[in-house]
Design an enzyme around this catalytic site. Sequence first.
Site, mmCIF file in Angstrom:
data_model
loop_
_atom_site.group_PDB
_atom_site.id
_atom_site.type_symbol
_atom_site.label_atom_id
_atom_site.label_comp_id
_atom_site.label_asym_id
_atom_site.label_seq_id
_atom_site.Cartn_x
_atom_site.Cartn_y
_atom_site.Cartn_z
ATOM 1 N N GLU A 146 0.808 -1.232 0.000
ATOM 2 C CA GLU A 146 0.000 0.000 0.000
ATOM 3 C C GLU A 146 0.838 1.277 0.000
ATOM 4 O O GLU A 146 0.677 2.128 0.878
ATOM 5 C CB GLU A 146 -0.966 -0.031 1.185
ATOM 6 C CG GLU A 146 -1.866 -1.250 1.154
ATOM 7 C CD GLU A 146 -2.752 -1.400 2.387
ATOM 8 O OE1 GLU A 146 -2.746 -0.505 3.240
ATOM 9 O OE2 GLU A 146 -3.438 -2.426 2.491
ATOM 10 N N ASN A 180 1.893 -5.121 -3.141
ATOM 11 C CA ASN A 180 0.494 -5.451 -2.843
ATOM 12 C C ASN A 180 -0.294 -4.170 -2.538
ATOM 13 O O ASN A 180 0.181 -3.317 -1.783
ATOM 14 C CB ASN A 180 0.499 -6.381 -1.609
ATOM 15 C CG ASN A 180 -0.857 -6.955 -1.269
ATOM 16 O OD1 ASN A 180 -1.542 -7.501 -2.129
ATOM 17 N ND2 ASN A 180 -1.255 -6.862 0.000
ATOM 18 N N HIS A 197 -10.612 -5.916 -1.901
ATOM 19 C CA HIS A 197 -11.629 -5.604 -0.880
ATOM 20 C C HIS A 197 -12.755 -4.872 -1.609
ATOM 21 O O HIS A 197 -12.652 -3.683 -1.907
ATOM 22 C CB HIS A 197 -11.031 -4.742 0.231
ATOM 23 C CG HIS A 197 -9.970 -5.457 1.005
ATOM 24 N ND1 HIS A 197 -10.257 -6.556 1.794
ATOM 25 C CD2 HIS A 197 -8.636 -5.263 1.100
ATOM 26 C CE1 HIS A 197 -9.135 -7.002 2.344
ATOM 27 N NE2 HIS A 197 -8.138 -6.242 1.941
ATOM 28 N N GLU A 242 -6.438 -10.525 -1.174
ATOM 29 C CA GLU A 242 -7.211 -10.272 0.058
ATOM 30 C C GLU A 242 -8.701 -10.172 -0.255
ATOM 31 O O GLU A 242 -9.401 -9.277 0.235
ATOM 32 C CB GLU A 242 -6.724 -8.978 0.741
ATOM 33 C CG GLU A 242 -5.241 -8.974 1.033
ATOM 34 C CD GLU A 242 -4.764 -7.745 1.818
ATOM 35 O OE1 GLU A 242 -5.609 -6.986 2.349
ATOM 36 O OE2 GLU A 242 -3.543 -7.549 1.894
ATOM 37 N N ASP A 272 -12.450 -10.023 -0.350
ATOM 38 C CA ASP A 272 -13.708 -10.114 0.404
ATOM 39 C C ASP A 272 -14.702 -9.178 -0.278
ATOM 40 O O ASP A 272 -14.319 -8.176 -0.874
ATOM 41 C CB ASP A 272 -13.567 -9.853 1.908
ATOM 42 C CG ASP A 272 -12.823 -8.580 2.262
ATOM 43 O OD1 ASP A 272 -12.780 -7.650 1.443
ATOM 44 O OD2 ASP A 272 -12.303 -8.508 3.392
HETATM 45 O O1 9MR Z 1 -7.619 -7.943 8.523
HETATM 46 C C1 9MR Z 1 -6.701 -7.111 9.190
HETATM 47 C C2 9MR Z 1 -7.330 -6.587 10.470
HETATM 48 O O2 9MR Z 1 -7.519 -7.638 11.390
HETATM 49 C C3 9MR Z 1 -6.452 -5.491 11.063
HETATM 50 O O3 9MR Z 1 -7.124 -4.919 12.181
HETATM 51 C C4 9MR Z 1 -6.193 -4.443 10.017
HETATM 52 C C5 9MR Z 1 -5.310 -3.328 10.543
HETATM 53 O O4 9MR Z 1 -4.957 -2.425 9.543
HETATM 54 O O5 9MR Z 1 -5.535 -5.045 8.906
HETATM 55 C C6 9MR Z 1 -6.348 -5.957 8.272
HETATM 56 O O6 9MR Z 1 -5.699 -6.466 7.130
HETATM 57 C C7 9MR Z 1 -5.335 -5.512 6.130
HETATM 58 C C8 9MR Z 1 -4.151 -6.071 5.382
HETATM 59 O O7 9MR Z 1 -3.117 -6.388 6.287
HETATM 60 C C9 9MR Z 1 -3.646 -5.103 4.333
HETATM 61 N N1 9MR Z 1 -4.714 -4.717 3.441
HETATM 62 C C10 9MR Z 1 -5.933 -4.244 4.072
HETATM 63 C C11 9MR Z 1 -6.427 -5.274 5.084
HETATM 64 C C12 9MR Z 1 -7.742 -4.822 5.684
HETATM 65 O O8 9MR Z 1 -7.571 -3.647 6.404
#
Ligand code: 9MR
Length: 378
Positions: free
Chosen positions: A184, A226, A262, A290, A292
């Site tokens: 990111e 990513n 997402h 990722e 969803d």
């Molecule tokens: O799913 C993850 C969640 O449990 C955490 O609280 C969050 C914190 O930023 O991160 C989520 O995973 C992220 C991933 O590591 C990177 N891309 C976005 C995902 C959703 O926020």
Amino acid sequence: MSPAVPARPGRSRAAVRRARSRAAVLLPLLLAVLLAACSGTSEPGPDATTAPAQAPLEPVLAEIAGGSALDIGFAVAPERLDEPEYREIVDKHASLVVAENVMKWEATEAADDEWDFAEGDRLAEYARSTGKKLYGHTLVWHSQLPAWVKALDEDAMQEAMEHHVRTQAEHFRGQVFAWDVVNEAVDEDGSRRSDSPFQQTLGDDYIADAFEVAHEADPDAQLCYNDYDIEGVNAKSDGVYALVEDLLARDVPIDCLGIQGHLTAGKLPDDLQENIQRFVDLGLTVRITELDIRVETPASDEALAQQAEDYASVATACLAVEGCLGLTVWGVTDRYSWIPMWFEGFGDALLWDADYEPKPAFDALVEAVGKGRPGRTG
Ligand code: 9MR
């Protein structure tokens, strides 16, 4: 930073309905198999000598996808593997696992040069003992980054970043087959992400440096960039395209692109396949990392049907591009997804509901993956 665990909700009416309709299909099938086995008088079918004693009750995603060389992954919280229903799904349907949180900087190096790989090791051991691929997430990211890193000056941050990448990649060498090296780093308009401490303190070069160090630490690992909101062709994915094109032109060791996925049901970009293709044409492999697909909650049957269609569309777009090698869903069950905590009024984004019932999205994904890659017969 892991989200609070919601109380187990009661079974929704829709879930009960779905379970009943599955039972309506499966029970007669089971009865027929049992009757045939007991009577011993039925005409043997063409496969009578080789047919299994019992028909499989549920298709296995990883098996179906394996024929198309498509990895099926799930983001996993290792401690939840102690929960039998959760574990059973991952055991059965995943060919790849990735840590949802436990391999992030705040989890592995919360204090300068103090390391905690216990939970990451636990997931690595799970992957090893079950024969699944382990995907590494993530080495350099502005979020879930401890405060001590953000406070460093340029030289100290450069050293800390290189030390973090090297130590973690060396630790998991031979176990992690691919890393999200940088996560990111690009803003919605395609420019470098301005709220990243790495961007602010180190400037543009930190990205190439992170890939170089990761490659030195683990020359066999595939190294990926990513990001989210880069599913379609848009300003942000154009910025990512320019970034990776520049890295490749400078011989920086980058192998792959992670398109997070997402998404919101009913709002998929229609050029996902075209977008995947242009990155593959550049020379990278691509993964949906990722996935969803959220819906407004409480979810209507229509919304779940749209979600199912959208899961199938993402799989179909990936399968249509030979270099699209995997599809990872960001979680297992709606019971634990991150979505409701981040998007008010939305949720139910995964393949199994909060009671571990497979949703229409699961069936749709099975069907889409089962079609394989266009033009291939096996
Ligand atoms: O799913 C993850 C969640 O449990 C955490 O609280 C969050 C914190 O930023 O991160 C989520 O995973 C992220 C991933 O590591 C990177 N891309 C976005 C995902 C959703 O926020």
